[in-house]
Design an enzyme around this catalytic site. Sequence first.
Site, mmCIF file in Angstrom:
data_model
loop_
_atom_site.group_PDB
_atom_site.id
_atom_site.type_symbol
_atom_site.label_atom_id
_atom_site.label_comp_id
_atom_site.label_asym_id
_atom_site.label_seq_id
_atom_site.Cartn_x
_atom_site.Cartn_y
_atom_site.Cartn_z
ATOM 1 C CB CYS A 181 -38.089 79.453 6.074
ATOM 2 S SG CYS A 181 -37.101 79.082 5.338
ATOM 3 C CG HIS A 190 -41.825 78.433 2.427
ATOM 4 N ND1 HIS A 190 -41.447 79.350 2.179
ATOM 5 C CD2 HIS A 190 -40.732 77.523 2.671
ATOM 6 C CE1 HIS A 190 -40.232 79.725 2.409
ATOM 7 N NE2 HIS A 190 -40.069 78.569 2.237
ATOM 8 C CD GLU A 231 -45.266 79.022 1.994
ATOM 9 O OE1 GLU A 231 -44.671 79.299 1.185
ATOM 10 O OE2 GLU A 231 -45.077 78.861 3.413
#
Length: 385
Positions: free
Chosen positions: A269, A359, A361
Amino acid sequence: MTTSIQGDASKRHRAAPAVLVLEDGRIFRGRAYGAVGETFGEAVFSTGMTGYQETLTDPSYHRQVVVMTAPHVGNTGVNDEDPESARIWVSGYVVRDPARVSSNWRARRSLDEELRHQGVVGIQGIDTRALTRHLRERGAMRVGIFSGSALPDDGTLLAEVRQQPEMTGADLSAEVATKEPYVVPAIGERKFTVAAVDLGIKGMTPHRMAERGIEVHVLPATATAEDVYAIDPDGVFFSNGPGDPATADGPVAVMQEVLRRRTPLFGICFGNQILGRALGFGTYKLKYGHRGINQPVQDRTTGKVEVTAHNHGFAVDAPLDKVSDTPFGRAEVSHVCLNDNVVEGLQLLDQPAFSVQYHPEAAAGPHDAAYLFDRFVTLMEAERA
């Protein structure tokens, strides 16, 4: 950016009138949700139908008022396991129809209670789809939410909104990052050591690396190259975070030193934007950004299309149709958003460095992009070999 007055009587609190004022003069009226008072920020919308707790506690949302496009919010309440940081970072919260009752075995309290407890001013009962369409047409803009029994006239509220700072030019990463270094130990055998520059890191990110045998040393946003290499890292990671990447000269300089030393590098990001700047590309502000957990991205290195989680209002200005020469070797766009062709990833072809704008994760899902952490491990394994 927020001031609030919290009432003790829940019924009285819910009945408090509230008004949302956009900087272009459009006004929405509803009722208070969360704390009663006033707050300011940049109005953005999130298209996720779940994961509101992760959104609220994502440091990347610092100084933003988040509009939820899904009409029902708060159904699963708030638990103590899912936060991505130690506090809520959004400056305001906008929902259409909040849940009256939390229905989840892990819930410890309602979302409304948590917002009140942390002093987050919100508004409920407005047409969030209409507000979202307005932001899509006009772009993200400054906004204020005001609630209480005695509100000033609309002209006064609009003047207050227009006095607030814009997101363009905002240097915010140091405001949300850790002040002191800390370590997230590897789960199981420690295979690698990674220096993670915290620009607004989410808690799940070092956890995903720890799952792969990585000991993660999380460093403040102000960390220098000397701080990074003091831990003798096998790899270096630059996290997500809020603000305008054009202001991040310090992290850009650190990343350039990492590239000069050819240490395996991974950015997410804000980290992707930092890599773009380090390579000599520009960055720019998107009209209304990408936020939510349903954004289609193509990994151009494999051709695979992934459903991904996003939260970014800025992007890298790099050519999609060619390999670029940079001071650190050849670079190319590795990932692209299929909705609007925005650059969603970069990779160097002559040394071990890559980044993505979204993202992987994705604590609230989806997990299509979790393989990127494995790709980082592969780079470190190759460098060690």
